[in-house]
Design an enzyme around this catalytic site. Structure first.
Site, PDB file in Angstrom:
ATOM      1  CE  LYS A   1       8.200  -4.856   3.031  1.00 54.79           C
ATOM      2  NZ  LYS A   1       8.807  -5.681   1.997  1.00 54.79           N
TER       3      LYS A   1
ATOM      4  CG  LEU B   1      -2.036  -0.999   1.288  1.00 53.99           C
ATOM      5  CD1 LEU B   1      -2.675  -1.024   2.666  1.00 53.99           C
ATOM      6  CD2 LEU B   1      -3.081  -0.693   0.229  1.00 53.99           C
ATOM      7  N   GLY B   2       2.016   1.174   0.634  1.00 56.54           N
ATOM      8  CA  GLY B   2       2.890   2.343   0.703  1.00 56.54           C
ATOM      9  C   GLY B   2       4.255   1.950   1.245  1.00 56.54           C
ATOM     10  CD  GLU B   3       8.233  -0.106  -1.034  1.00 57.24           C
ATOM     11  OE1 GLU B   3       9.219   0.583  -1.368  1.00 57.24           O
ATOM     12  OE2 GLU B   3       8.085  -1.294  -1.356  1.00 57.24           O
ATOM     13  N   GLY B   4       7.967   3.622   2.951  1.00 58.09           N
ATOM     14  CA  GLY B   4       8.745   4.745   3.461  1.00 58.09           C
ATOM     15  C   GLY B   4      10.208   4.424   3.284  1.00 58.09           C
ATOM     16  CD  GLU B   5      15.392   7.310   4.816  1.00 58.02           C
ATOM     17  OE1 GLU B   5      16.538   7.566   4.435  1.00 58.02           O
ATOM     18  OE2 GLU B   5      14.814   7.958   5.713  1.00 58.02           O
TER      19      GLU B   5
ATOM     20  CE  LYS C   1       3.533   2.110  10.325  1.00 58.02           C
ATOM     21  NZ  LYS C   1       3.089   3.308  11.016  1.00 58.02           N
TER      22      LYS C   1
ATOM     23  CG  ASP D   1       2.093   6.736   9.833  1.00 56.99           C
ATOM     24  OD1 ASP D   1       3.176   6.149   9.869  1.00 56.99           O
ATOM     25  OD2 ASP D   1       1.244   6.562   8.944  1.00 56.99           O
TER      26      ASP D   1
ATOM     27  CG  ASP E   1       4.927  13.109  11.261  1.00 59.99           C
ATOM     28  OD1 ASP E   1       4.711  14.171  10.646  1.00 59.99           O
ATOM     29  OD2 ASP E   1       5.470  12.124  10.736  1.00 59.99           O
TER      30      ASP E   1
ATOM     31  NE  ARG F   1       3.826  13.675   6.344  1.00 59.91           N
ATOM     32  CZ  ARG F   1       3.821  14.977   6.576  1.00 59.91           C
ATOM     33  NH1 ARG F   1       3.185  15.786   5.772  1.00 59.91           N
ATOM     34  NH2 ARG F   1       4.455  15.495   7.610  1.00 59.91           N
ATOM     35  CG  ASN F   2       1.555  10.781   9.204  1.00 62.15           C
ATOM     36  OD1 ASN F   2       1.794   9.951   8.321  1.00 62.15           O
ATOM     37  ND2 ASN F   2       2.484  11.537   9.748  1.00 62.15           N
TER      38      ASN F   2
HETATM   39  N1  ADE Z   1      -1.939   2.994   4.169  1.00 64.91           N
HETATM   40  C1  ADE Z   1      -1.238   3.037   5.291  1.00 64.91           C
HETATM   41  N2  ADE Z   1      -1.911   2.478   6.306  1.00 64.91           N
HETATM   42  C2  ADE Z   1      -3.093   2.061   5.805  1.00 64.91           C
HETATM   43  C3  ADE Z   1      -4.245   1.431   6.356  1.00 64.91           C
HETATM   44  N3  ADE Z   1      -4.298   1.108   7.645  1.00 64.91           N
HETATM   45  N4  ADE Z   1      -5.276   1.193   5.547  1.00 64.91           N
HETATM   46  C4  ADE Z   1      -5.205   1.543   4.253  1.00 64.91           C
HETATM   47  N5  ADE Z   1      -4.171   2.133   3.675  1.00 64.91           N
HETATM   48  C5  ADE Z   1      -3.112   2.395   4.449  1.00 64.91           C
END
Ligand code: ADE
Length: 317
Positions: free
Chosen positions: A38, A31-35, A59, A196, A178, A182-183
Site C-alpha cells: 500500500k 493513497l492506494g492499495e495493491g494485493e 510505500k 513502481d 511494467d 498507472r505506473n
Molecule cells: N500514489 C502512489 N505513489 C504516489 C506518490 N508518490 N505520490 C502520490 N500518489 C501516489
C-alpha cells in the site's frame, strides 16, 4: 563466496545514509492499495536536507504480505537508491530499523497516477464550455488529487518526459518490465515520474494483471517475446511505451478494448495491432506502431523516441 547470502545480508543491513526516524513521520491517509502493498500519504519532518514538514508518499506492506513481497520492496529500495533523474520517482528515505514496518519514503506526486489523472480530465473536456470560475469550483469539489486541463501539447510533453526517464533507466541497464500509465506519477508543474519498479502492483485499480502462479502479469502492455518466452529487455519496455502513448491519446482508456487477454498473443503474432485512435495524428500513430514491431531490434530506442517527441513539441510552439 555465496553471493546470494551476501545480497540478503546487504538488503537487510540498515544504510545510515537513507535511514529516517519513524518518529519524524506522521501518516495521514492511504493513497492506494495493491494485493500486498500500500501507499500512504505522510508528513515528514526534516527529510532529505529540507527543514520543516514535507508531504511524502510512503510505500509499505499490508499485514498479510509474504516474505517474497518484503523482498520485492527491499529490491525496489536498492534500485531507487541508485537512480537520480527528474523523470524518475525519487527516494527520500527509508525506515528499516526494528520496531515497526518497513517504509520506503518517496517524493509525493500531487496529481497521482497518470492514468487516473488522464481519466479525471475527461470530465473537464466534457465541460469545456464552463467558464474559468466554474472550472475552478469544479476542480475544488470534484475529488482529490487535483485536476486541470490537459492540452495536446501536454500529452506530447508527457510522452517526451517519460522517454527521458526511460532512456535514463535503460542507460543504467535497468529494465522496468511494467511501464504503463498507472505506473507513472504526475507531480506539481505536470512533471512525469516513472515509478513502481518493485513489482508492487496496483491490482485493485483495474484488471490489467492476469493471475499467474508468480504474481500478476500486465498482458496488454507486454511485448510478444515477453508473453511467449518471458524475455524482458529495454526493447520490450519500448513496446510497453507504445501502449502508454495509446493510453495518453485516449486519456487513459484500457488498451485493446473488447479483446480478451487470452486471445491477445495469437492476434499479435498474426500481425494485429490497435488502430489509430480518434484525435491521434498520423505522425504520432506511426511512432506508436514503430514501438510494436514484432522484431525487438527494429523498435526505436528511447533516445530516438525522445528526439521525435522533441521535434513534435517544437512544431507545436
Ligand atoms: N500514489 C502512489 N505513489 C504516489 C506518490 N508518490 N505520490 C502520490 N500518489 C501516489
Amino acid at each position: 563466496a555465496d553471493t546470494t547470502f551476501i545480497n540478503i545480508i546487504n538488503k537487510y543491513a540498515p544504510d545510515p545514509k537513507w535511514e529516517f526516524p519513524r518518529s519524524q513521520l506522521v501518516i495521514e491517509q492511504t493513497l492506494g492499495e495493491g494485493e500486498f502493498g500500500k501507499v500512504l500519504r505522510a508528513k515528514a519532518q526534516n527529510i532529505a536536507g529540507k527543514a520543516g514538514l514535507t508531504t511524502v508518499a510512503v510505500k509499505t506492506l499490508k499485514d498479510d504480505a509474504r516474505e517474497s513481497e518484503l523482498n520485492d520492496l527491499l529490491s525496489e529500495y536498492q534500485l531507487l537508491k541508485e537512480v537520480s533523474h527528474p523523470n524518475v520517482i525519487r527516494l527520500l528515505g527509508v525506515c528499516t530499523a526494528p520496531g515497526g514496518p518497513v517504509y520506503l519514503i518517496i517524493e509525493y506526486a500531487e496529481f497521482g497516477s497518470l492514468r487516473n489523472y488522464l481519466r479525471r480530465t475527461r470530465h473537464l473536456q466534457q465541460n469545456s464550455n464552463l467558464n474559468m470560475v466554474q472550472k475552478e469550483e469544479y476542480a475544488c469539489h470534484y475529488d482529490e488529487p487535483k485536476v486541470s486541463d490537459v492540452t495536446p501539447k501536454d500529452l506530447l510533453s508527457f510522452a517526451w518526459q517519460i522517454c527521458n526517464g526511460m532512456g535514463y533507466l535503460s542507460d543504467m541497464k535497468l529494465v522496468h518490465r511494467d511501464l504503463a500509465a498507472r505506473n507513472v506519477l504526475l507531480s506539481e508543474e505536470k512533471v512525469c515520474k516513472v515509478s513502481d519498479f518493485g513489482l508492487t502492483r496496483d491490482v485493485y485499480e483495474d484488471n490489467a494483471y492476469l493471475k499467474r502462479s508468480k504474481g500478476r502479469v500486465p498482458v496488454k502492455w507486454m511485448a510478444p517475446e515477453s508473453l511467449a518466452d518471458h524475455i524482458y529487455t529495454t526493447k520490450s519496455d519500448v513496446w510497453s511505451f507504445g501502449i502508454l502513448i495509446w493510453e495518453l491519446v485516449t486519456l487513459g482508456a484500457t488498451p485493446y478494448p473488447g479483446i480478451a487477454v487470452q486471445n491477445l498473443f495469437h492476434l499479435l503474432r498474426q500481425g494485429y495491432r490497435m488502430e489509430r485512435p480518434d484525435n491521434c495524428s498520423p505522425g504520432l500513430y506511426k511512432i506508436m506502431r514503430s514501438c510494436w514491431h514484432i522484431d525487438p531490434e527494429q523498435r526505436p530506442s528511447f533516445l530516438e523516441l525522445s528526439k521525435w517527441f522533441a521535434k513534435l513539441l517544437e512544431d507545436k510552439m
